[in-house]
Design a protein around this motif. Structure first.
Motif, PDB file in Angstrom:
ATOM      1  N   THR A 156      43.232  56.725  47.855  1.00  0.00           N
ATOM      2  CA  THR A 156      42.139  56.919  45.995  1.00  0.00           C
ATOM      3  C   THR A 156      40.049  57.837  46.306  1.00  0.00           C
ATOM      4  OG1 THR A 156      41.127  55.085  45.429  1.00  0.00           O
ATOM      5  CG2 THR A 156      42.998  55.208  45.401  1.00  0.00           C
ATOM      6  N   THR A 157      40.286  58.021  44.715  1.00  0.00           N
ATOM      7  CA  THR A 157      38.972  59.297  44.297  1.00  0.00           C
ATOM      8  C   THR A 157      38.059  57.693  43.687  1.00  0.00           C
ATOM      9  OG1 THR A 157      39.523  59.737  43.149  1.00  0.00           O
ATOM     10  CG2 THR A 157      39.503  61.038  44.686  1.00  0.00           C
ATOM     11  N   LEU A 158      38.691  56.622  43.258  1.00  0.00           N
ATOM     12  CA  LEU A 158      37.607  55.350  43.153  1.00  0.00           C
ATOM     13  C   LEU A 158      36.665  55.658  43.370  1.00  0.00           C
ATOM     14  CD1 LEU A 158      40.922  52.669  42.250  1.00  0.00           C
ATOM     15  CD2 LEU A 158      39.810  54.838  40.835  1.00  0.00           C
ATOM     16  N   SER A 159      35.107  55.143  42.455  1.00  0.00           N
ATOM     17  CA  SER A 159      34.485  54.652  43.020  1.00  0.00           C
ATOM     18  C   SER A 159      34.238  53.684  43.849  1.00  0.00           C
ATOM     19  CB  SER A 159      33.386  54.784  41.690  1.00  0.00           C
ATOM     20  OG  SER A 159      33.379  53.942  40.779  1.00  0.00           O
ATOM     21  N   LEU A 160      33.193  53.436  44.347  1.00  0.00           N
ATOM     22  CA  LEU A 160      32.763  52.147  44.585  1.00  0.00           C
ATOM     23  C   LEU A 160      33.088  50.566  43.650  1.00  0.00           C
ATOM     24  CD1 LEU A 160      30.046  52.602  47.408  1.00  0.00           C
ATOM     25  CD2 LEU A 160      32.345  53.041  48.038  1.00  0.00           C
ATOM     26  N   ALA A 161      32.047  50.978  42.644  1.00  0.00           N
ATOM     27  CA  ALA A 161      32.448  50.104  41.762  1.00  0.00           C
ATOM     28  C   ALA A 161      33.775  49.405  41.647  1.00  0.00           C
ATOM     29  CB  ALA A 161      30.823  50.700  40.757  1.00  0.00           C
ATOM     30  N   GLN A 162      34.109  50.466  41.059  1.00  0.00           N
ATOM     31  CA  GLN A 162      35.670  50.769  40.895  1.00  0.00           C
ATOM     32  C   GLN A 162      36.453  50.210  41.765  1.00  0.00           C
ATOM     33  OE1 GLN A 162      36.714  55.005  40.106  1.00  0.00           O
ATOM     34  NE2 GLN A 162      36.856  54.055  37.764  1.00  0.00           N
ATOM     35  N   ILE A 163      36.588  49.920  43.318  1.00  0.00           N
ATOM     36  CA  ILE A 163      37.203  49.192  43.706  1.00  0.00           C
ATOM     37  C   ILE A 163      36.406  47.667  44.392  1.00  0.00           C
ATOM     38  CG2 ILE A 163      37.634  49.218  46.484  1.00  0.00           C
ATOM     39  CD1 ILE A 163      37.650  52.328  46.664  1.00  0.00           C
ATOM     40  N   ALA A 164      35.103  48.352  44.301  1.00  0.00           N
ATOM     41  CA  ALA A 164      34.752  46.334  43.948  1.00  0.00           C
ATOM     42  C   ALA A 164      35.463  45.138  42.752  1.00  0.00           C
ATOM     43  CB  ALA A 164      33.494  46.224  43.351  1.00  0.00           C
ATOM     44  N   TRP A 165      35.991  45.951  41.455  1.00  0.00           N
ATOM     45  CA  TRP A 165      36.498  45.823  40.975  1.00  0.00           C
ATOM     46  C   TRP A 165      37.011  45.244  40.945  1.00  0.00           C
ATOM     47  CZ3 TRP A 165      40.132  46.359  37.051  1.00  0.00           C
ATOM     48  CH2 TRP A 165      39.464  46.105  36.024  1.00  0.00           C
ATOM     49  N   THR A 166      38.404  46.160  41.929  1.00  0.00           N
ATOM     50  CA  THR A 166      39.427  46.021  41.619  1.00  0.00           C
ATOM     51  C   THR A 166      40.497  44.998  42.299  1.00  0.00           C
ATOM     52  OG1 THR A 166      39.681  48.462  41.031  1.00  0.00           O
ATOM     53  CG2 THR A 166      41.742  47.348  41.777  1.00  0.00           C
ATOM     54  N   CYS A 167      39.163  44.530  43.413  1.00  0.00           N
ATOM     55  CA  CYS A 167      39.514  43.710  44.299  1.00  0.00           C
ATOM     56  C   CYS A 167      38.808  42.302  44.276  1.00  0.00           C
ATOM     57  CB  CYS A 167      39.336  44.092  45.879  1.00  0.00           C
ATOM     58  SG  CYS A 167      39.752  45.939  46.372  1.00  0.00           S
ATOM     59  N   GLY A 168      38.435  42.323  43.382  1.00  0.00           N
ATOM     60  CA  GLY A 168      37.801  41.240  42.718  1.00  0.00           C
ATOM     61  C   GLY A 168      36.237  40.618  43.247  1.00  0.00           C
ATOM     62  N   PHE A 169      36.206  41.047  43.981  1.00  0.00           N
ATOM     63  CA  PHE A 169      34.673  41.349  44.279  1.00  0.00           C
ATOM     64  C   PHE A 169      33.412  41.127  42.754  1.00  0.00           C
ATOM     65  CE2 PHE A 169      36.478  43.212  48.105  1.00  0.00           C
ATOM     66  CZ  PHE A 169      35.665  42.198  48.873  1.00  0.00           C
ATOM     67  N   ALA A 170      32.561  39.872  43.105  1.00  0.00           N
ATOM     68  CA  ALA A 170      31.401  40.458  41.960  1.00  0.00           C
ATOM     69  C   ALA A 170      31.205  41.819  41.186  1.00  0.00           C
ATOM     70  CB  ALA A 170      30.332  38.971  41.948  1.00  0.00           C
ATOM     71  N   ASP A 171      30.207  42.762  41.948  1.00  0.00           N
ATOM     72  CA  ASP A 171      29.931  43.888  41.885  1.00  0.00           C
ATOM     73  C   ASP A 171      29.977  44.797  42.987  1.00  0.00           C
ATOM     74  OD1 ASP A 171      27.491  42.676  43.289  1.00  0.00           O
ATOM     75  OD2 ASP A 171      26.885  42.035  41.751  1.00  0.00           O
ATOM     76  N   GLN A 172      29.604  45.810  42.647  1.00  0.00           N
ATOM     77  CA  GLN A 172      29.449  46.577  44.146  1.00  0.00           C
ATOM     78  C   GLN A 172      28.924  45.918  45.303  1.00  0.00           C
ATOM     79  OE1 GLN A 172      28.742  50.828  43.409  1.00  0.00           O
ATOM     80  NE2 GLN A 172      27.930  50.990  45.053  1.00  0.00           N
ATOM     81  N   SER A 173      27.178  45.621  44.879  1.00  0.00           N
ATOM     82  CA  SER A 173      26.442  44.886  45.247  1.00  0.00           C
ATOM     83  C   SER A 173      27.382  43.863  46.818  1.00  0.00           C
ATOM     84  CB  SER A 173      25.406  44.085  45.352  1.00  0.00           C
ATOM     85  OG  SER A 173      24.412  43.522  45.999  1.00  0.00           O
ATOM     86  N   HIS A 174      28.520  43.242  45.822  1.00  0.00           N
ATOM     87  CA  HIS A 174      28.877  41.994  46.941  1.00  0.00           C
ATOM     88  C   HIS A 174      30.007  42.844  47.714  1.00  0.00           C
ATOM     89  CE1 HIS A 174      31.801  38.731  46.168  1.00  0.00           C
ATOM     90  NE2 HIS A 174      31.192  38.266  47.467  1.00  0.00           N
ATOM     91  N   PHE A 175      30.758  43.898  47.319  1.00  0.00           N
ATOM     92  CA  PHE A 175      31.431  44.819  47.819  1.00  0.00           C
ATOM     93  C   PHE A 175      30.842  45.165  49.431  1.00  0.00           C
ATOM     94  CE2 PHE A 175      33.995  48.355  47.956  1.00  0.00           C
ATOM     95  CZ  PHE A 175      34.511  48.592  48.656  1.00  0.00           C
ATOM     96  N   THR A 176      30.281  45.571  48.344  1.00  0.00           N
ATOM     97  CA  THR A 176      29.201  46.111  50.275  1.00  0.00           C
ATOM     98  C   THR A 176      28.056  45.539  50.904  1.00  0.00           C
ATOM     99  OG1 THR A 176      28.691  48.121  48.481  1.00  0.00           O
ATOM    100  CG2 THR A 176      27.516  47.874  50.718  1.00  0.00           C
ATOM    101  N   ARG A 177      28.108  44.260  50.546  1.00  0.00           N
ATOM    102  CA  ARG A 177      28.294  43.361  51.498  1.00  0.00           C
ATOM    103  C   ARG A 177      28.860  42.571  52.875  1.00  0.00           C
ATOM    104  NH1 ARG A 177      25.676  40.626  48.170  1.00  0.00           N
ATOM    105  NH2 ARG A 177      26.583  38.820  48.072  1.00  0.00           N
ATOM    106  N   VAL A 178      29.979  42.549  51.506  1.00  0.00           N
ATOM    107  CA  VAL A 178      31.328  41.796  52.793  1.00  0.00           C
ATOM    108  C   VAL A 178      31.969  42.632  53.619  1.00  0.00           C
ATOM    109  CG1 VAL A 178      33.369  40.309  52.421  1.00  0.00           C
ATOM    110  CG2 VAL A 178      31.635  40.150  50.784  1.00  0.00           C
TER     111      VAL A 178
END
Length: 201
Positions: A156-178
């Protein structure tokens, strides 16, 4: 397709007999060995039970249904597999817990709810899940979220923030860290690397 977790009492008793056959004088072991259906189903079932985390849950459900249907048709008790290792999860419990977590990646599934679905206490469930998978439930869930995120990064071309939300992360920062902890790369770098050529999972 029903799983062991939703099987009725009859199927539960049939499954128990598969794992713990009781001699009643009616079964002929020689006949069972010579039966090609029994031989193949037994081999498939033992393979599935040996590697539950690698087995497609729907495939295992279909296999179990085939076994139960054959047992009903032949009125035969077949020792398809040994008892579950003491202290671990039964295959149906592991599948039920993993399916629940996979289907709710975008939200937290309480440990108590997972344990209740497996008919265990939360503490027992957590220990048994770790024994079965080598990981605590939270860690296993994080890895599933990252695998889903990888798919979205690629497809997909979803933004990192959208992917973070879709996958259940608190926010983009949390997603990036994990993501960085598990993949040794940031999501953005991983996406760019994949688009410029193959990247290791």
């Amino acid at each position: 397709m029903p799983s062991l977790a939703t099987a009725d009492a009859t199927d539960s008793r049939a499954q128990a007999k598969l794992c713990h056959p009781e001699p009643d004088g009616e079964d002929d072991p020689t006949a069972l060995v010579d039966d090609p259906v029994v031989r193949h189903l037994r081999a498939c079932f033992q393979t599935a039970r040996a590697r539950p985390s690698e087995m497609c849950s729907r495939c295992l459900d279909l296999l179990e249904t085939a076994v139960q249907a054959y047992l009903r048709q032949t009125n035969t008790v077949i020792p398809l597999s040994p008892p579950v290792t003491r202290g671990g999860l039964a295959p149906w419990q592991l599948r039920r817990a993993q399916e629940m977590m996979r289907s709710h990646l975008a939200e937290a599934v309480p440990l108590a709810e997972l344990a209740r679905a497996c008919k265990l206490s939360p503490g027992h469930f957590a220990r048994a899940f770790r024994q079965a998978t080598g990981q605590p439930p939270h860690r296993w869930l994080m890895e599933q979220r990252i695998e889903k995120a990888k798919q979205l990064l690629v497809d997909t071309t979803l933004s990192l923030a959208q992917i973070a939300w879709t996958c259940g992360f608190a926010d983009q920062s949390h997603f990036t860290r994990v993501f960085a902890q598990l993949v040794q790369s940031s999501p953005g770098q991983w996406r760019r690397h994949w688009r410029s050529g193959p990247v290791a999972a």
